[in-house]
Design an enzyme around this catalytic site. Sequence first.
Site, PDB file in Angstrom:
ATOM      1  N   HIS A  17      16.922  31.110  25.823  1.00 40.64           N
ATOM      2  CA  HIS A  17      16.696  32.833  25.311  1.00 40.64           C
ATOM      3  C   HIS A  17      17.197  33.176  24.406  1.00 40.64           C
ATOM      4  O   HIS A  17      17.962  32.632  23.711  1.00 40.64           O
ATOM      5  CB  HIS A  17      17.411  33.420  26.329  1.00 40.64           C
ATOM      6  CG  HIS A  17      17.010  33.409  27.667  1.00 40.64           C
ATOM      7  ND1 HIS A  17      15.683  33.595  28.458  1.00 40.64           N
ATOM      8  CD2 HIS A  17      17.308  33.312  29.242  1.00 40.64           C
ATOM      9  CE1 HIS A  17      15.228  34.082  29.297  1.00 40.64           C
ATOM     10  NE2 HIS A  17      16.785  33.217  30.361  1.00 40.64           N
ATOM     11  N   ARG A  59      12.364  25.770  31.764  1.00 44.54           N
ATOM     12  CA  ARG A  59      11.295  26.871  32.363  1.00 44.54           C
ATOM     13  C   ARG A  59      10.112  24.942  33.253  1.00 44.54           C
ATOM     14  O   ARG A  59      10.457  24.025  32.637  1.00 44.54           O
ATOM     15  CB  ARG A  59      10.514  27.065  31.540  1.00 44.54           C
ATOM     16  CG  ARG A  59      11.269  28.551  31.206  1.00 44.54           C
ATOM     17  CD  ARG A  59      10.435  28.964  30.281  1.00 44.54           C
ATOM     18  NE  ARG A  59      11.526  30.056  28.982  1.00 44.54           N
ATOM     19  CZ  ARG A  59      12.150  29.555  28.373  1.00 44.54           C
ATOM     20  NH1 ARG A  59      12.181  29.280  27.856  1.00 44.54           N
ATOM     21  NH2 ARG A  59      12.612  31.410  28.078  1.00 44.54           N
ATOM     22  N   ARG A  96      15.431  27.072  38.804  1.00 42.65           N
ATOM     23  CA  ARG A  96      16.194  27.880  37.130  1.00 42.65           C
ATOM     24  C   ARG A  96      17.348  28.996  37.187  1.00 42.65           C
ATOM     25  O   ARG A  96      18.159  28.989  36.914  1.00 42.65           O
ATOM     26  CB  ARG A  96      15.071  28.496  36.721  1.00 42.65           C
ATOM     27  CG  ARG A  96      15.375  29.190  34.583  1.00 42.65           C
ATOM     28  CD  ARG A  96      14.104  29.695  33.747  1.00 42.65           C
ATOM     29  NE  ARG A  96      14.345  29.768  33.109  1.00 42.65           N
ATOM     30  CZ  ARG A  96      14.922  29.609  32.200  1.00 42.65           C
ATOM     31  NH1 ARG A  96      15.239  27.786  31.686  1.00 42.65           N
ATOM     32  NH2 ARG A  96      15.303  30.883  30.521  1.00 42.65           N
ATOM     33  N   HIS A 112      10.354  28.082  40.217  1.00 38.74           N
ATOM     34  CA  HIS A 112      11.154  29.153  38.806  1.00 38.74           C
ATOM     35  C   HIS A 112      12.518  29.807  39.528  1.00 38.74           C
ATOM     36  O   HIS A 112      13.752  29.958  38.092  1.00 38.74           O
ATOM     37  CB  HIS A 112      10.606  30.643  38.714  1.00 38.74           C
ATOM     38  CG  HIS A 112      11.106  30.811  37.710  1.00 38.74           C
ATOM     39  ND1 HIS A 112      10.654  30.719  36.075  1.00 38.74           N
ATOM     40  CD2 HIS A 112      11.724  32.080  37.484  1.00 38.74           C
ATOM     41  CE1 HIS A 112      11.754  30.928  35.455  1.00 38.74           C
ATOM     42  NE2 HIS A 112      12.315  32.838  35.987  1.00 38.74           N
ATOM     43  N   TYR A 134      19.360  36.179  35.228  1.00 37.62           N
ATOM     44  CA  TYR A 134      19.336  34.539  35.568  1.00 37.62           C
ATOM     45  C   TYR A 134      20.385  34.101  36.238  1.00 37.62           C
ATOM     46  O   TYR A 134      21.058  33.012  36.755  1.00 37.62           O
ATOM     47  CB  TYR A 134      18.736  33.047  35.035  1.00 37.62           C
ATOM     48  CG  TYR A 134      17.403  33.695  35.026  1.00 37.62           C
ATOM     49  CD1 TYR A 134      16.618  33.105  35.680  1.00 37.62           C
ATOM     50  CD2 TYR A 134      16.917  34.059  33.289  1.00 37.62           C
ATOM     51  CE1 TYR A 134      15.179  33.457  35.502  1.00 37.62           C
ATOM     52  CE2 TYR A 134      15.912  33.957  33.528  1.00 37.62           C
ATOM     53  CZ  TYR A 134      14.493  34.009  34.022  1.00 37.62           C
ATOM     54  OH  TYR A 134      13.585  34.363  34.004  1.00 37.62           O
TER      55      TYR A 134
END
Length: 458
Positions: A416, A281, A393, A390, A425
């Site tokens: 996570h 992140r 990522r 972002h 993702y």
Amino acid sequence: MSASAARRYGSITETATGRFWTRYTGPDGRRLTAGTYDTRREAEAALAGVLSDIHRGTYAAPERGAVPLDVYAPRWLERHAVAADLRARTVETYTHVLHRWILAPVPVAGGRRTIDLGAYELRHLTPTLVDEWYGAVRKAARAAVEARTARQTVAATPNAHARAWARQNGRAVKDTGRLPAGLLDDWRAAGCPPAAAVPVFVDPNAGRRSAGQAYALLRTLCTGAIRDRHIDANPCQTPGAVYYGTADVRPATPGDVERIADAMPARYAAAVVVAAWSALRAGELFALQRRHVEILDDGTVRLRVEQALEELEHQPVRIGDVKSRASRRVVYLPPRAARALVEHLERFTGADPRALVFGTADGRPLTRTRRSELFGRAKRAAGRPDLRWHDLRHTGATRAAEAGATLAELQRRMGHSTVRAALIYQHATDDGDRRLAERLAALEASDNVRHLAAVVGA
């Protein structure tokens, strides 16, 4: 019917104006009205419905849910923040969304009227009202993104817009080269008007993410209202309203990453590469200190993710805790990112173990606003104006999945708490599917060899 029976079963009284007033005794013994009606038949039907609900145990007091949303929502958020132990940044985000989209009037029908959802009592929130409000938020959020994108594009290419503005106003100006003296000043004095001839990229789904975020918060609020017994059902039933935007993200390719890194200031070029290959992140990446980077004897580089930047409005950036317990992890870098990071450490990072790896020249944390400015210019120069930081990522997660990472491995690498979050993702790519077909072909060939060996052996 006796007076006591009337009190028990309810009564209907004709008023001096010829209307019919209903009265009944609630489960708590209070004498209440079910309303006043034009005909006795309407009054009888209303009273029968109320008495039936009391008999079945489904009765709801008239004042139930009579709390305006703009009164209930802040109280709910305050309680929820404590009960769920929300991070300060999360509370700030919820507060912003609440007051920007849910409790503020939103224009509808071309601005001829507005929906002020906060003024409605909880009991009056209906699926139809929420649908209309969500559509209005979608349009308003998209308009805000378009305006912001136009301003950013104008700021990044002022000469092109000033040149087009000059021509529109009858001033002679060449297609290329230096602008006439004073032209930029005149253009700025005119309010920096954008030129239609200069393309402005706007994401086709602009506004959906903000609208989905607002809708999700409203739905959670209404779930709280159900638990608090203000309402019986959640009025948030709009199909597809919660939008994460991941399905529409086109992750940056390795070539994109290199071009963006090349277009960034040298101090932050490696940050792009490391972000894309580590899937950290942004807050985690820019909170890394030299002590968190471990270079092993075989040249392998691993990162210990133990903290994250915390940036609250009107407060200086500070280093805080990671998002969750699962976010504390060790991430190994592939060779390309490892080389970029080692070179960066030698060139830009101070020797102190607590020196920020990707800090500013004076050692302070890079703010989110400044990072967005730098990345915005670089992504446009690289031909990927659709990307957000972002999305790097997403690139890291997609490449890890293509490399064969299991869901558990992907979940751990990304920090996570659940597998479901990691799935958000993952992105399929044409190249990934081609490699999958090649692996299937190899497996088929291997099966044929084993079958042939079995036949020969027999």
